[in-house]
Each structure stands twice: as structure tokens, then as C-alpha cells.
Enzyme design. Structure first.
Site, PDB file in Angstrom:
ATOM      1  N   ASN A   9       0.881  -1.171   0.000  1.00  0.00           N
ATOM      2  CA  ASN A   9       0.000   0.000   0.000  1.00  0.00           C
ATOM      3  C   ASN A   9       0.919   1.222   0.000  1.00  0.00           C
ATOM      4  O   ASN A   9       1.510   1.544   1.028  1.00  0.00           O
ATOM      5  CB  ASN A   9      -0.902  -0.021   1.242  1.00  0.00           C
ATOM      6  CG  ASN A   9      -1.708   1.252   1.395  1.00  0.00           C
ATOM      7  OD1 ASN A   9      -1.755   2.081   0.477  1.00  0.00           O
ATOM      8  ND2 ASN A   9      -2.343   1.420   2.546  1.00  0.00           N
ATOM      9  N   LYS A  11       0.141   4.239  -0.223  1.00  0.00           N
ATOM     10  CA  LYS A  11      -0.490   5.434   0.358  1.00  0.00           C
ATOM     11  C   LYS A  11      -0.241   6.636  -0.562  1.00  0.00           C
ATOM     12  O   LYS A  11      -0.197   6.461  -1.776  1.00  0.00           O
ATOM     13  CB  LYS A  11       0.021   5.651   1.793  1.00  0.00           C
ATOM     14  CG  LYS A  11      -0.139   4.365   2.637  1.00  0.00           C
ATOM     15  CD  LYS A  11       0.083   4.556   4.099  1.00  0.00           C
ATOM     16  CE  LYS A  11      -0.143   3.220   4.806  1.00  0.00           C
ATOM     17  NZ  LYS A  11      -0.029   3.313   6.248  1.00  0.00           N
ATOM     18  N   HIS A  94      -9.478   1.422   4.773  1.00  0.00           N
ATOM     19  CA  HIS A  94      -8.218   1.559   5.511  1.00  0.00           C
ATOM     20  C   HIS A  94      -8.441   2.480   6.708  1.00  0.00           C
ATOM     21  O   HIS A  94      -9.214   3.433   6.623  1.00  0.00           O
ATOM     22  CB  HIS A  94      -7.125   2.126   4.590  1.00  0.00           C
ATOM     23  CG  HIS A  94      -5.761   2.030   5.208  1.00  0.00           C
ATOM     24  ND1 HIS A  94      -5.318   2.925   6.146  1.00  0.00           N
ATOM     25  CD2 HIS A  94      -4.768   1.118   5.052  1.00  0.00           C
ATOM     26  CE1 HIS A  94      -4.099   2.566   6.532  1.00  0.00           C
ATOM     27  NE2 HIS A  94      -3.744   1.472   5.886  1.00  0.00           N
ATOM     28  N   GLU A  96      -6.797   4.812   7.843  1.00  0.00           N
ATOM     29  CA  GLU A  96      -6.549   6.233   7.564  1.00  0.00           C
ATOM     30  C   GLU A  96      -7.758   6.866   6.881  1.00  0.00           C
ATOM     31  O   GLU A  96      -8.051   8.044   7.090  1.00  0.00           O
ATOM     32  CB  GLU A  96      -5.281   6.365   6.705  1.00  0.00           C
ATOM     33  CG  GLU A  96      -4.033   6.082   7.541  1.00  0.00           C
ATOM     34  CD  GLU A  96      -2.865   5.502   6.768  1.00  0.00           C
ATOM     35  OE1 GLU A  96      -2.883   5.537   5.521  1.00  0.00           O
ATOM     36  OE2 GLU A  96      -1.936   5.002   7.429  1.00  0.00           O
ATOM     37  N   GLU A 166      -5.251  -4.790  10.576  1.00  0.00           N
ATOM     38  CA  GLU A 166      -4.229  -3.758  10.772  1.00  0.00           C
ATOM     39  C   GLU A 166      -4.485  -3.029  12.090  1.00  0.00           C
ATOM     40  O   GLU A 166      -5.289  -2.075  12.126  1.00  0.00           O
ATOM     41  CB  GLU A 166      -4.271  -2.747   9.619  1.00  0.00           C
ATOM     42  CG  GLU A 166      -3.944  -3.337   8.267  1.00  0.00           C
ATOM     43  CD  GLU A 166      -3.319  -2.300   7.342  1.00  0.00           C
ATOM     44  OE1 GLU A 166      -2.273  -2.606   6.776  1.00  0.00           O
ATOM     45  OE2 GLU A 166      -3.864  -1.189   7.200  1.00  0.00           O
ATOM     46  N   GLY A 172       2.792   2.352  10.718  1.00  0.00           N
ATOM     47  CA  GLY A 172       3.767   3.424  10.543  1.00  0.00           C
ATOM     48  C   GLY A 172       4.487   3.813  11.821  1.00  0.00           C
ATOM     49  O   GLY A 172       5.157   4.841  11.874  1.00  0.00           O
ATOM     50  N   SER A 212       3.651  -2.131  10.164  1.00  0.00           N
ATOM     51  CA  SER A 212       5.108  -2.224  10.339  1.00  0.00           C
ATOM     52  C   SER A 212       5.671  -3.601   9.972  1.00  0.00           C
ATOM     53  O   SER A 212       6.600  -4.085  10.600  1.00  0.00           O
ATOM     54  CB  SER A 212       5.515  -1.843  11.764  1.00  0.00           C
ATOM     55  OG  SER A 212       5.134  -0.486  12.028  1.00  0.00           O
TER      56      SER A 212
END
Ligand code: 13P
Length: 249
Positions: A9, A11, A94, A96, A166, A172, A212
Site C-alpha cells: 500500500n 499510500k 483503511h 486512515e 491492521e 507506521g 510495520s
């Protein structure tokens, strides 16, 4: 035996020239893998990525889509549009997008249905925050998100949905869930699917871990019983590190 799906991904990273270079470099490095290799790239990279990946075993995905086919939704891109240029996968929900763009369980569910209508394979993200984990609510949260995401799908559609577990605190941050914790969460997701759709369907669902994941921890995570792949952010931006994850045995 479920095939492992290793998806990057990107992003909001990578310009088209960088996408072309990365995929060109990645191609020989992953050509012999038995795993499914996917790169989910920004909209502006899709066409270049599809052309560069043509004739290789690298599949291209998008990172979001709208649930309507067309209309007055300025700035949005539909599943039909993605399919029309040859996109095969799409990330949906996702964290985010849930956090910054008001994505809800309801929009996630609508998008998954539209993805299937357009023959796109959805990679659906679920995961808990640190506060939810510390309050002992992680499993409740992810089971609930899973149930709502899959609501109203046919058994065949459920079997063909990829779920990415996730944990938000691991994205991250450099903090990875331990392989046991990650596996336990993936197992809970599968058990929820068993409960609603039965064992045969649940056994076919690919459940990835994301957060991660990198070459140093991928082998252990991917060797766990219920982890069928990875959704990889930072480490998917470089051909070498992504290939190391794809090829880890
Ligand atoms: P990182 O691998 O950078 O933690 O990102 C994970 C992720 O959000 C993939 O969708």
C-alpha cells in the site's frame, strides 16, 4: 491451502516515474514466487503501473473507490472506472480513510458490494486503536467491523474477500504486533466468519496482517496458521525490501 497475498500500500507516495522504476526493478525479483503480488498505488500511478506490470505476475490495485457508478461526486473515482483500465484489487476501509475521511462501516460495506459488481477484489481493513486494545476491546472491535463489512454479501463473495487485520497502533509506528497476537486476532476474524457463514467459507478467506511489516519480521508473521499474507506500507516503497517480504520463506 490458502495462497498468500502480499500487497503493498503505497499510500500518498510515488510519482509516476518512481512507480515505473520501482515496478521495473521489482519484476525480476518476484517473478518466481508462488505468492500473489499486489501493489496498491495512488490513482495517478495506476495507468503507468498497469502498463509497466503488463506480462508480469505483479497485480495492480487502487487504495479507495466510490460506491456509486457515476454522478455528481467531485473528486471521486468509481469501481467501474478502476475496472475499465484493468485494475484488479482495491483497498477498502483503511484506518486512515476511516480516521481522516469519515469512512464508516456502512460505506465500507457499500464499497465492497460495488467492488464485487465490478469484478474487483476488495482488501478490507479492520483494526483496533491502542485505547481499544488496552481496554480489552480489540476482538470485539474487529469482529464487529468484520461482520458489518460483510453484511449482505453472498457466501461466494465473502470467500473472495481479503481481510487485512491492521492494528492502528502498529501502522507506521515501527511497533509490530507479536506474531502470536497478530495470529490470534486473525483467528478471531476467521471464527466470526465461521459463525456467520460456516467453516467452508471461512477456510477460503485470506486474512492478512498489516502494521510495520518488514523483511526482518515478515517470515515469522507469515508462518503463523491464520496469517495469509501482508498489507505493507513503508516497506513496499522500495523494490528490494518489498521483494524480500514476498520471497521470505
Ligand atoms: P506500515 O507498513 O507503514 O506500518 O503501514 C501499514 C499499512 O497501513 C498498510 O496498509
Amino acid at each position: 491451502m490458502r495462497k498468500k497475498v502480499i500487497a503493498g500500500n503505497w499510500k500518498m507516495n510515488m510519482l509516476p516515474n518512481e512507480a515505473i522504476s520501482m515496478i521495473t526493478e521489482l519484476t525480476p525479483l518476484v517473478k518466481d514466487t508462488e505468492n500473489e503480488v499486489v501493489l496498491c498505488v495512488p490513482y495517478t500511478d495506476l495507468f503507468y503501473s498497469l502498463l509497466t506490470a503488463q506480462g508480469t505476475n505483479i497485480k495492480i490495485g487502487a487504495q479507495n473507490m466510490h460506491y456509486e457508478e457515476k454522478g455528481a461526486y467531485t473528486g471521486e473515482v468509481s469501481g467501474k472506472m478502476l475496472k475499465s483500465i484493468g485494475v484488479e484489487y482495491v483497498i477498502i476501509g483503511h484506518s486512515e480513510r476511516r480516521q481522516y475521511f469519515n469512512e464508516t462501516d456502512e460505506t465500507v460495506n457499500k464499497k465492497i458490494k460495488t467492488a464485487f459488481e465490478n469484478n474487483l477484489k476488495p482488501i478490507v481493513c479492520v483494526g483496533e486503536t491502542l485505547e481499544e486494545r488496552e481496554a480489552g476491546k480489540a476482538f470485539e472491535i474487529i469482529e464487529n467491523q468484520t461482520q458489518k463489512a460483510l453484511n449482505g454479501l453472498t457466501e461466494e463473495q465473502v470467500a473472495n474477500t481479503i481481510i487485512a487485520y491492521e492494528p492502528i497502533w502498529a501502522i507506521g509506528t515501527g511497533k509490530t504486533a507479536t506474531s502470536n497476537d497478530a495470529n490470534e486476532a486473525c483467528k478471531k476474524i476467521r471464527e466470526k466468519i465461521v459463525e456467520i457463514y460456516g467453516q467452508n467459507v471461512a477456510e477460503r478467506v485470506i486474512i492478512q496482517y498489516g502494521g510495520s511489516m518488514k523483511p526482518e519480521n515478515a517470515k515469522e508473521l507469515l508462518s503463523m496458521s491464520d496469517i495469509d499474507g501482508g498489507l505493507i506500507g513503508g516497506a513496499s516503497l522500495k523494490a528490494e525490501s518489498f521483494a524480500n517480504i514476498v520471497n521470505c520463506k
